[in-house]
Scaffold this motif. Structure first.
Motif, mmCIF file in Angstrom:
data_model
loop_
_atom_site.group_PDB
_atom_site.id
_atom_site.type_symbol
_atom_site.label_atom_id
_atom_site.label_comp_id
_atom_site.label_asym_id
_atom_site.label_seq_id
_atom_site.Cartn_x
_atom_site.Cartn_y
_atom_site.Cartn_z
ATOM 1 N N LYS A 111 24.677 19.411 -36.598
ATOM 2 C CA LYS A 111 23.721 20.323 -35.836
ATOM 3 C C LYS A 111 24.204 20.153 -34.471
ATOM 4 O O LYS A 111 24.798 19.256 -34.087
ATOM 5 N N VAL A 112 23.860 21.160 -33.616
ATOM 6 C CA VAL A 112 24.107 21.077 -32.225
ATOM 7 C C VAL A 112 22.975 21.152 -31.157
ATOM 8 O O VAL A 112 22.102 21.835 -31.551
ATOM 9 N N TYR A 113 23.047 20.054 -30.170
ATOM 10 C CA TYR A 113 21.998 19.653 -29.542
ATOM 11 C C TYR A 113 22.285 19.781 -28.056
ATOM 12 O O TYR A 113 23.347 19.612 -27.733
ATOM 13 N N THR A 114 21.286 19.803 -27.255
ATOM 14 C CA THR A 114 21.366 19.500 -25.622
ATOM 15 C C THR A 114 20.133 18.835 -25.210
ATOM 16 O O THR A 114 18.946 18.956 -26.150
ATOM 17 N N LEU A 115 20.169 18.340 -24.007
ATOM 18 C CA LEU A 115 19.137 17.775 -23.399
ATOM 19 C C LEU A 115 18.569 18.856 -22.440
ATOM 20 O O LEU A 115 19.586 19.319 -21.755
ATOM 21 N N GLY A 116 17.371 19.047 -22.231
ATOM 22 C CA GLY A 116 16.843 19.888 -21.410
ATOM 23 C C GLY A 116 15.888 19.319 -20.165
ATOM 24 O O GLY A 116 14.948 18.715 -20.420
ATOM 25 N N LEU A 117 16.176 19.380 -19.210
ATOM 26 C CA LEU A 117 15.099 19.140 -18.046
ATOM 27 C C LEU A 117 14.507 20.295 -17.269
ATOM 28 O O LEU A 117 15.090 20.948 -16.870
ATOM 29 N N SER A 118 13.041 20.153 -17.525
ATOM 30 C CA SER A 118 12.310 21.142 -16.947
ATOM 31 C C SER A 118 11.612 20.692 -15.989
ATOM 32 O O SER A 118 11.201 19.460 -15.819
ATOM 33 N N SER A 119 11.340 21.414 -14.839
ATOM 34 C CA SER A 119 10.515 20.929 -13.513
ATOM 35 C C SER A 119 9.990 22.316 -12.900
ATOM 36 O O SER A 119 10.114 23.165 -13.376
ATOM 37 N N ASP A 120 9.390 22.116 -11.804
ATOM 38 C CA ASP A 120 8.726 23.089 -10.921
ATOM 39 C C ASP A 120 10.000 23.905 -10.507
ATOM 40 O O ASP A 120 9.502 25.155 -10.050
ATOM 41 N N ASN A 121 11.124 23.775 -10.654
ATOM 42 C CA ASN A 121 12.254 24.230 -10.104
ATOM 43 C C ASN A 121 12.924 25.123 -11.080
ATOM 44 O O ASN A 121 13.949 25.813 -10.798
ATOM 45 N N GLY A 122 12.380 25.053 -12.415
ATOM 46 C CA GLY A 122 12.904 25.847 -13.271
ATOM 47 C C GLY A 122 13.612 24.662 -14.353
ATOM 48 O O GLY A 122 13.531 23.526 -14.693
ATOM 49 N N MET A 123 14.555 25.120 -15.263
ATOM 50 C CA MET A 123 15.212 24.523 -16.447
ATOM 51 C C MET A 123 16.859 24.135 -16.243
ATOM 52 O O MET A 123 17.457 25.117 -15.752
ATOM 53 N N VAL A 124 17.165 23.042 -16.609
ATOM 54 C CA VAL A 124 18.660 22.847 -16.541
ATOM 55 C C VAL A 124 18.938 22.004 -17.963
ATOM 56 O O VAL A 124 18.011 21.437 -18.399
ATOM 57 N N TYR A 125 20.169 22.400 -18.395
ATOM 58 C CA TYR A 125 20.597 21.480 -19.700
ATOM 59 C C TYR A 125 21.707 20.594 -19.439
ATOM 60 O O TYR A 125 22.452 21.017 -18.439
ATOM 61 N N SER A 126 21.990 19.808 -20.091
ATOM 62 C CA SER A 126 22.970 18.480 -19.969
ATOM 63 C C SER A 126 24.315 19.502 -20.597
ATOM 64 O O SER A 126 25.581 19.071 -20.460
ATOM 65 N N THR A 127 24.246 20.435 -21.190
ATOM 66 C CA THR A 127 25.177 21.408 -21.838
ATOM 67 C C THR A 127 25.723 22.200 -20.694
ATOM 68 O O THR A 127 24.802 23.509 -20.340
ATOM 69 N N SER A 128 26.910 22.303 -19.990
ATOM 70 C CA SER A 128 27.048 23.150 -18.663
ATOM 71 C C SER A 128 26.993 24.653 -19.265
ATOM 72 O O SER A 128 26.663 25.464 -18.325
ATOM 73 N N GLY A 129 27.657 24.962 -20.395
ATOM 74 C CA GLY A 129 27.882 26.355 -20.551
ATOM 75 C C GLY A 129 26.460 27.121 -20.810
ATOM 76 O O GLY A 129 26.443 28.229 -20.918
#
Length: 234
Positions: A111-129
């Motif tokens: 399976k494929v996973y990523t880490l996601g960081l959510s904050s008051d500034n939106g969401m970013v992921y550990s997978t650049s794509g």
């Protein structure tokens, strides 16, 4: 069974167990290209500290194309920092993140996973794509690398950009050898790419059967050595 054969078998068992505990599975990835393993893999995550002005939460998402499903919540801040903007908005365990600061997750095979960081500034992921911008290209918002060297390299107490961040994109080997540091940039401060807004460490957990095999193998080596010593003294 003669002593030499027993020794050879137990030594082989011990070596196999050690290899299984220290080597990543084939076809695995743990970095900015995504997270996947060829077999089920247990990973222990630990919160390090944060240096962002936003209140953030970190979770694991299963990836199916661009469809993301939250499968585990790891750490959540109750406030943005320990003491306002002191030490570059520093947040520590017991202040911004409550509890043990430790979380366990089993990544399922293939399976494929990523880490996601959510904050008051939106969401970013550990997978650049997955971090698409207006040009529909992915941006690097996370780094992966050996815990000790990467942690020391980060300029954690100031807003200085970590200039060498781009090379730290693969944490697979360090995951199985002392632990991987994962640092995020939450796109704050004009996306300054300091990669210390939220940092955690990750380390592979050996399989129980691997540890049992290691114990049995070492036990057999000790028993064989004692028998040889006993024959020598007699």
């Amino acid at each position: 069974m003669n002593t030499k054969l027993l020794s050879a078998l137990t030594a082989t068992a011990a070596a196999t167990a050690l290899f299984g505990a220290g080597a990543p599975a084939q076809a695995a990835s743990f970095g900015t290209n995504g997270i996947t393993f060829g077999q089920n893999q247990d990973v222990q995550f630990k919160f390090n500290e944060s240096h962002g002005a936003f209140t953030s939460s970190l979770a694991i998402y299963e990836v199916n194309g661009f469809a993301l499903t939250n499968v585990a919540n790891l750490f959540s801040e109750t406030k943005s920092s320990d003491n306002g903007g002191a030490s570059d908005w520093k947040g520590t365990l017991g202040n911004t993140v409550l509890g043990s600061g430790s979380a366990f997750f089993t990544f399922l095979a293939n399976k494929v996973y990523t880490l996601g960081l959510s904050s008051d500034n939106g969401m970013v992921y550990s997978t650049s794509g997955l971090n698409l911008n207006v040009a529909s290209t992915g941006s690097q918002q996370a780094i992966f690398g050996p815990s000790s060297s990467l942690w020391n390299a980060l300029d954690k107490e100031t807003t200085a950009t970590f200039q060498a961040a781009g090379q730290f994109t693969n944490g697979l080997n360090s995951l199985f050898n002392g632990g991987t540091l994962i640092g995020f940039d939450d796109r704050g401060n004009s996306n300054d790419a300091d990669f210390q807004d939220f940092t955690v460490s990750a380390e592979a957990v050996p399989e129980p059967m691997t540890m049992t095999g290691l114990a049995l193998g070492l036990g057999g080596l000790v028993a064989a050595r004692r028998r040889r010593a006993s024959k020598t003294t007699s």
